[in-house]
Design an enzyme around this catalytic site. Structure first.
Site, PDB file in Angstrom:
ATOM      1  N   ASP A  27       0.824  -1.207   0.000  1.00 19.41           N
ATOM      2  CA  ASP A  27       0.000   0.000   0.000  1.00 19.41           C
ATOM      3  C   ASP A  27       0.861   1.263   0.000  1.00 19.41           C
ATOM      4  OD1 ASP A  27      -2.024  -1.957   0.479  1.00 19.41           O
ATOM      5  OD2 ASP A  27      -1.721  -1.735   2.629  1.00 19.41           O
ATOM      6  N   GLU A  52     -11.315  -0.561  -3.447  1.00 16.62           N
ATOM      7  CA  GLU A  52     -10.577   0.033  -2.337  1.00 16.62           C
ATOM      8  C   GLU A  52      -9.327   0.729  -2.866  1.00 16.62           C
ATOM      9  OE1 GLU A  52      -9.487  -3.280   0.168  1.00 16.62           O
ATOM     10  OE2 GLU A  52      -7.788  -3.836  -1.104  1.00 16.62           O
TER      11      GLU A  52
END
Length: 327
Positions: free
Chosen positions: A22, A202
């Site tokens: 991420d 997401e």
């Protein structure tokens, strides 16, 4: 080409930073690139900085915050992002509550830290609390951008009334740690490539160019099926109107077995040192088969490559480049 221009053209060799999922890279006006990401232990938030993206690998990480032993911020610290807003630094992140049954998995809420120091590797990070939405449910991956004088939040959240794990929402912000008014859903998992393993939209990231606002996002389970989709809206449209947003029917960045890259996703955007080129930051693994839960496989590595643009003004993500190859 001048020597100065040539020296600003950075060469990447992936992976840039190992075991950092991420990944978020932000280039500030001070000339530094600031980096944060999920660490494999999911127990803390680190920040580092360097004059180039490649040098981030050798930069010393500074721990900005650590999880609590109990309570709502005691497990699974995921996907921090660092932003500079109105003269202060902010970190947005997701954290869960430790429970006896599931160790907080998929019980996340969004939280905000603030730092008034000019250099966010110094000073104190102050908790601003939970970034609350219109209802209480699994929520994560907050990102923020400004457009035409309005600051917006985009994030992923579970709607109990909608089948699936998370949809994408947008809302205006009245402070860097709160939204105002009603949140609006701008995307939900609907295509086959968005619902493998989990029904997921997401990891949103925003880039503005060519008269449009583009939001990349990630979909499906976090194994080799993980991939990226794309939303877009005109810069002159009402961003709070769901009809302003269109979704690409096909993924824009996917596993590439030829280059040995699996599950690319949860990206961010930055620019080259000279500001002339857009850079795609993302994570991926270099193997397909995973033992156990992919969330606990630590080898999602931070990677970088140049983002080009098609003749119609849309971003061309290309394919994830091989390890060890100069880009």
């Amino acid at each position: 080409m001048s020597e100065q221009t040539a020296s600003a053209k950075e060469v990447f060799v992936n992976p840039v930073i190992e075991q950092r999922a991420d990944p978020w890279v932000y280039k500030h006006t001070d000339g530094y690139y600031y980096f944060t990401a999920s660490v494999p232990e999911y127990d803390r938030i680190e920040v580092r900085r360097a004059r180039s993206i490649s040098e981030l690998a050798q930069a010393e990480p500074v721990v900005a915050w650590r999880k609590y032993d109990t309570g709502p911020m005691s497990a699974n610290i995921w996907a921090p992002e660092i932003h500079y807003i109105q003269g202060k630094w902010y970190i947005y992140f997701a954290a869960a509550r430790t429970t006896e049954t599931n160790n907080g998995l998929f019980d996340h809420r969004m939280f905000v830290l603030e730092n008034e120091a000019a250099n966010p590797l110094e000073g104190n990070w102050v908790e601003k609390g939970q970034l609350k939405t219109n209802w209480e449910s699994f929520s994560l991956d907050a990102t923020t951008f400004e457009h035409q004088g309005v600051r917006y939040l985009v994030w992923a959240q579970k709607d109990p009334e909608i089948h699936g794990n998370s949809n994408l929402y947008i809302a205006p912000m009245d402070t860097p740690w709160s939204i105002e008014g009603k949140q609006v859903m701008i995307a939900k998992p609907e295509y086959d490539w968005e619902i493998i393993g989990f029904h997921v939209n997401e990891g949103a990231a925003v880039i503005k160019k060519n008269g449009r606002i583009f939001i990349s996002y990630s979909a499906s389970a976090t194994d080799y099926n993980y991939c990226m989709g794309l939303l877009s809206a005109s810069v002159d449209s009402n961003l709070m109107d769901p009809s302003s947003w269109s979704k690409s029917p096909a993924p824009v960045f996917t596993t590439n077995e030829a280059s040995g890259q699996y599950g690319p996703g949860h990206n961010s955007f930055t620019v080259s040192a000279d500001g002339t080129e857009d850079i795609l930051i993302y994570h991926a693994r270099n193997y397909k088969d995973i033992e156990g839960d992919p969330l606990y496989d630590p080898n999602r590595h931070m990677r970088a490559q140049r983002l080009t643009w098609n003749s119609d003004g849309t971003p061309n993500f290309g394919v994830p480049v091989p390890d060890g190859e100069e880009v």
